[in-house]
Design an enzyme around this catalytic site. Structure first.
Site, mmCIF file in Angstrom:
data_model
loop_
_atom_site.group_PDB
_atom_site.id
_atom_site.type_symbol
_atom_site.label_atom_id
_atom_site.label_comp_id
_atom_site.label_asym_id
_atom_site.label_seq_id
_atom_site.Cartn_x
_atom_site.Cartn_y
_atom_site.Cartn_z
ATOM 1 N N ALA A 65 0.838 -1.204 0.000
ATOM 2 C CA ALA A 65 0.000 0.000 0.000
ATOM 3 C C ALA A 65 0.870 1.250 0.000
ATOM 4 C CB ALA A 65 -0.902 0.001 1.232
ATOM 5 N N ASN A 94 -10.799 -4.499 1.076
ATOM 6 C CA ASN A 94 -9.987 -5.703 1.298
ATOM 7 C C ASN A 94 -10.791 -6.994 1.106
ATOM 8 O OD1 ASN A 94 -7.758 -4.141 1.837
ATOM 9 N ND2 ASN A 94 -7.180 -5.273 3.662
ATOM 10 N N GLU A 152 -3.558 -9.215 6.357
ATOM 11 C CA GLU A 152 -4.582 -8.792 5.388
ATOM 12 C C GLU A 152 -4.640 -9.779 4.224
ATOM 13 O OE1 GLU A 152 -4.045 -4.814 4.013
ATOM 14 O OE2 GLU A 152 -4.086 -3.992 6.030
#
Ligand code: CO8
Length: 274
Positions: A65, A94, A152
């Site tokens: 990111a 996500n 994630e």
């Protein structure tokens, strides 16, 4: 080469998606992750392709990111601690992106020119076939513990299933990079090329040609059905991890730690273990 940040091309039986922000090591901001997801969706619907190849330009596959995301910087600071902001900017995005990668119908291939970090490493862990240019220059870094975040992109499930518990623990508890050799020895990487190519473009083209040759004369519907069958056994793990991770991740953003860590990362007050 096009100046688009992410390029979508159909080449014979393959869709090729290229991350093309080499100056920022292919770090992606929120809009760019969204665009990547839209392209994955489009590739899923292509009538005449059997595989989707993700590749990059420059020396990194992707630095994750973008810590200098303009939209994030321009947001009223008060908003940066609200449910409203993170539910749409983090939770929804996500969950959506992870599901798209997990549910992609075609063979998902990554031609990996260099290191991969953060959310993009989670997406790489959802690819079916991984080809790496140079093992000695590759690492996978899931630095969530260094950023006040949690795993994630279902990486809490995929790190374990693809690299084993010990490497998953090193990655997620110690925020340590997993080297190319460790990834190869764990069976995560299908093939590597000792960095023998003169350019990333030559590496990318070689992977494309090898993969297109590999599926020639195979029965396409059998391939697609095999993909569905193979992923049946992992779906439950991925889906559980995805929903658990975003709930915990939301909690971290509401606490406010990652916002501070990202700002420190941008001015190099926080560094990753390399
Ligand atoms: N975001 C923005 N720019 C980046 C990023 C990034 N993640 N990574 C590198 N860059 C830029 C640098 O700022 C630099 O730009 P410039 O030349 O304009 O100063 C250029 O790329 C080259 O980088 P470095 O000079 O730092 O190159 P080094 O070889 O010295 O270091 C590293 C390479 C180790 C990769 C270092 O750049 C680094 O640590 N980058 C940060 C990686 C990172 O932490 N990524 C985020 C991971 S977490 C994640 O992906 C999920 C978070 C979910 C967020 C949701 C938000 C809405």
């Amino acid at each position: 080469m096009s100046t688009e940040d992410i390029i979508y091309e159909v080449k014979g039986k393959a869709v090729v998606i290229t991350l093309n922000i080499p100056k920022k090591l292919n770090a992606l901001n929120g809009d760019q992750y969204l665009q990547l997801g839209k392209y994955i969706e489009e590739a899923d619907k292509e009538e005449d392709t059997i595989m989707t190849i993700i590749q990059s330009t420059g020396k990194f596959f992707s630095a994750g990111a973008n810590f200098a995301d303009k939209k994030l910087m321009e947001t009223d600071p008060a908003e940066l601690f609200t449910h409203e902001y993170w539910l749409s900017r983090f939770v929804a995005r996500n969950v959506w992106l992870t599901n798209l990668f997990n549910d992609h119908k075609k063979i998902l291939v990554a031609a990996v020119n260099g290191p991969v970090i953060g959310l993009t490493s989670a997406l790489l862990l959802l690819c079916d076939l991984i080809y790496v240019n140079d093992l000695s220059k590759f690492y996978l870094l899931a630095p969530f513990a260094n950023l006040g975040l949690v795993a994630e992109g279902a990486s809490s499930a995929t790190l374990y299933s693809r690299l084993g518990w010990s490497k998953a623990a090193e990655a997620l508890f110690l925020a340590k990079p997993i080297s190319g050799h460790d990834c190869y020895n764990a069976g995560f990487i299908n093939k590597h090329y000792d960095g023998k190519f003169e350019s990333v473009e030559e590496f990318n083209t070689t992977v494309q040609n090898e993969l297109l040759d590999a599926v020639e004369n195979l029965h396409e519907d059998s391939i697609l059905q095999n993909k569905q069958l193979l992923k049946l056994s992992r779906d439950q793990h991925i889906n559980n991890a995805n929903s658990q991770e975003v709930m915990r991740g939301l909690g971290k953003w509401l606490e406010g730690v990652p916002q501070g860590r990202f700002a420190q990362l941008a001015v190099k007050e926080v560094k990753h273990k390399l």
